[in-house]
Enzyme design. Structure first.
Site, PDB file in Angstrom:
ATOM      1  N   HIS A  13       0.467   5.510  -1.480  1.00 37.17           N
ATOM      2  CA  HIS A  13       1.448   5.196  -2.939  1.00 37.17           C
ATOM      3  C   HIS A  13       1.329   6.052  -4.027  1.00 37.17           C
ATOM      4  O   HIS A  13       2.234   6.370  -4.702  1.00 37.17           O
ATOM      5  CB  HIS A  13       0.684   3.784  -3.453  1.00 37.17           C
ATOM      6  CG  HIS A  13       0.873   2.485  -2.831  1.00 37.17           C
ATOM      7  ND1 HIS A  13       2.166   1.857  -2.848  1.00 37.17           N
ATOM      8  CD2 HIS A  13       0.200   1.687  -2.076  1.00 37.17           C
ATOM      9  CE1 HIS A  13       2.076   0.715  -2.079  1.00 37.17           C
ATOM     10  NE2 HIS A  13       0.917   0.553  -1.876  1.00 37.17           N
ATOM     11  N   HIS A  69     -11.986  -4.996  -1.739  1.00 34.95           N
ATOM     12  CA  HIS A  69     -10.945  -3.702  -1.663  1.00 34.95           C
ATOM     13  C   HIS A  69     -10.632  -3.891  -3.454  1.00 34.95           C
ATOM     14  O   HIS A  69      -9.745  -4.324  -3.758  1.00 34.95           O
ATOM     15  CB  HIS A  69      -9.740  -4.205  -0.917  1.00 34.95           C
ATOM     16  CG  HIS A  69      -8.682  -3.208  -1.023  1.00 34.95           C
ATOM     17  ND1 HIS A  69      -8.424  -2.289  -0.169  1.00 34.95           N
ATOM     18  CD2 HIS A  69      -7.782  -2.839  -2.193  1.00 34.95           C
ATOM     19  CE1 HIS A  69      -7.171  -1.590  -0.528  1.00 34.95           C
ATOM     20  NE2 HIS A  69      -6.772  -1.909  -1.776  1.00 34.95           N
TER      21      HIS A  69
END
Lengths: 348, 297
Positions: free
Chosen positions: A17, A195
């Site tokens: 990203h 996460h």
């Protein structure tokens, strides 16, 4: 205190990203070699939003998923190769089948945190082809601990080896981690993972909170390489976990080398918490929205923070990048009428 | 056909009593050309079955077996089950010579979007209604292709409210995604299509929201606007809640068009425009078939 924590390295997946999915073949190979040397248990590879997500909506990858997977497969021996897919983005026929043919060992199937039953088809297909499967609930700051447990139990019933909670927006405080991870650990037989993202500067602390609440999987990236404020900086989290007496099996020095490689050869700019990514965390908006929101803000001449706060109010979920355009246009129209209403009033 | 003051209605059966089947029932009952002779599913206690009973519609919990036992009950069968189930049902309905309108993404029969191929479709025995995303986006894609026939790539993002996606849709999410792309490619003639489907649980629920990107380097925007607006008006003839929200506009080598569907609120509230668009399309197919059979077309 010598519990083994399973480390998932998403540098070559979520990390991309940060470079708009432009990882090249040398970078994939270079990082995979270093992850192998560092003895990382599971290395995730592919488009930042998962297999099949290369698109105008989310950004096109430089390399097709199958090429990235093929390169990483050549380099990973002890380390396992994993892929990630969100149902509705990619399909079994176009994406999961070819990834399994390319030799992945593990597949994570992810969905918005209240929609676990859309992962059944994909998880069961991958398991039937002998791949280790994990379920991932995204944007989990948007659901209660009880709701998350219910959804995680569905994934457990589809035969997964673990369920991971994603703090996709970097919005969790440590007490949220303790409550939500703890609820899953006591309610599931399968492993629980976390996460984190670092929008509020808590990614390492939240990793520790997750492990102390019983999580046995931590998913992060080298140097925190990732969307917005980045992921948990894996080498730091592992160093802290080792200090606390947990084991990971990861060679920390070699992982530091891998992180230096990312900083030197892959990153375009340091991953940092700035006005945009901090607002994104406060708004509870998917970390990957930031670059799209910045572009829309420039185009429509509105404050990017207003866009992010409005996306948070509208409860946008991952993948709804097209809503950014709607929101920016609306803000622009309203700005013409009553500009004073849009001065970050929601930040208070 | 005997005319008793007015024309007769053509009897239909609906298999599947979930969101799609229950919404279809309301639309069939409203039709001047159709009547529901059998509403059949697998769960005798489903809310859909209970509601049909209240409306004095014949119901069954034997799924397609109810039609096999009494094949004379209907001419048209809507199958609102799952892709997997429809693949089993398709040969049975062919053997019984029923006009099958498949609401699942099975692709067992020829794909149909009424605005694009209605007349061809009613000549077939089994018609596949693609998906709600296909119904909403294929006509817009065709409208763009009409202006720029060399377009190579389009992408659609359909966001729907979680509450409007029943268990059938969820169990078929993979076929749903694949069939939406396949339908737009086949019916609009776009060489490469990518589909993204998003379920959003926000409350109050989102309306069905569709963004279509077309890669066109030098778009003729006035012509595109005319073509898209004309298409939207034609869709509104059978899906009244369909509307153009934004575009077509050009930005960074792509043309963006955003549409929204407000449902009629027949079975689920108005947010469930995704049910409306596929069910209105299916009823349009059934009505055309019925009118032909009644000698009215």
């Amino acid at each position: 205190m010598e519990r083994l924590i399973f480390i998932v390295d998403s540098t070559l997946r979520d990390g991309s990203h940060a470079v708009s999915h432009q990882l090249n073949a040398d970078q994939v190979r270079g990082y995979a070699q270093r992850a192998e040397l560092a003895n990382i248990p599971l290395v995730m590879v592919g488009h930042g939003n998962g297999l099949g997500a290369s698109s105008l909506q989310l950004g096109r990858s430089k390399l097709p998923d199958r090429e990235m997977l093929a390169i990483a497969r050549q380099e990973l021996k002890r380390s396992k190769l994993g892929a990630f897919l969100i149902p509705g983005f990619g399909t079994i026929k176009n994406d999961i089948g070819p990834a399994i043919d390319a030799g992945i060992d593990a597949l994570m199937i992810a969905c918005h945190c209240t929609e676990a039953n859309i992962t059944r088809q994909h998880l069961q297909y991958a398991a039937s082809r002998g791949v280790a499967t994990y379920g991932v609930l995204m944007m989990t700051h948007m659901a209660t601990a009880g709701e998350l447990l219910e959804q995680a139990k569905l994934m457990e019933s589809y035969g997964v080896q673990g369920v991971l909670l994603m703090d996709s927006a970097g919005a969790y405080l440590q007490r949220d981690v303790a409550e939500k991870v703890g609820t899953l650990v006591s309610g599931l037989r399968t492993a629980v993972g976390f996460h984190p993202h670092n929008n509020l500067g808590l990614a390492v602390a939240n990793s520790v909170a997750a492990v102390e609440a019983g999580a046995s999987i931590i998913d992060g990236t080298a140097r925190g390489f990732g969307a917005g404020a980045g992921n948990v900086q894996l080498e730091v989290a592992i160093a802290v976990l080792h200090r606390l007496g947990y084991q990971t099996g990861v060679d920390l020095y070699r992982l530091m080398d891998a992180a230096e490689y990312v900083a030197r050869e892959v990153m375009k700019k340091p991953i940092t918490i700035d006005a945009v990514t901090l607002t994104s965390g406060l708004a509870g908006v998917f970390s990957g929205f930031a670059p799209h929101a910045i572009r829309a803000a420039e185009r429509f001449d509105v404050d990017v923070r207003d866009i992010l706060m409005e996306l948070g109010r509208r409860k946008a979920v991952g993948g709804q990048e097209d809503l950014i355009l709607d929101v920016a246009m609306n803000l622009k129209q309203k700005k013409g009428q009553r500009p004073e209403d849009f001065q970050l009033e929601s930040l208070s | 056909m005997s005319n008793q003051g007015t024309h007769n209605k053509i009897p239909v059966a609906i298999i599947g009593t979930g969101n799609i089947g229950s919404d279809l029932l309301v639309k069939v009952l409203r039709s001047p050309y159709l009547t529901c002779a059998m509403f059949t599913g697998q769960h005798p206690d489903s809310p859909g079955i209970a509601r049909a009973r209240e409306l004095n519609i014949p119901t069954s919990a034997d799924s397609i077996a109810a039609i096999e036992r009494n094949p004379g009950c209907c001419d048209i069968v809507f199958d609102a089950t799952t892709a997997e189930a429809h693949r089993r049902h398709a040969p049975i309905l062919a053997r019984l010579k029923k006009f099958a309108i498949d609401m699942t993404p099975s692709q067992a029969g020829g794909m149909c979007v009424p605005l694009l191929n209605l007349d061809d479709s009613i000549a077939k025995q089994n018609v596949n209604m693609v998906t709600c995303g296909g119904q909403a986006n294929a006509p817009i894609a065709r409208a763009i292709m009409a202006v720029h026939p060399d377009t190579q790539y389009m992408e659609v993002i359909s966001s729907i409210a979680s509450k409007s996606a029943g268990i059938g849709t969820r169990n078929n999410i993979d076929e749903y995604t694949q069939t939406t792309s396949d339908g737009i490619r086949a019916l609009a003639g776009v060489p490469q299509v990518k589909t993204i489907i998003i379920l959003n649980p926000a409350d109050p629920p989102y309306l069905m929201h569709n963004t279509l990107y077309a890669e066109i380097k030098q778009p003729d925007l006035p012509a595109l606007e005319r073509s898209v607006k004309d298409t939207v008006e034609k869709i509104r003839e059978y899906v009244p809640g369909f509307k153009l929200l934004y575009g077509p506009v050009q930005e960074s080598g792509r043309v963006t068009t955003i549409t929204e569907v407000v449902g009629r609120g027949d079975y689920l509230p108005t947010y469930a425009g995704n049910l409306d668009i596929i069910n209105c399309a299916a009823v349009a197919v059934a009505e055309r078939y019925a009118k032909k059979k009644l000698g009215l077309a």
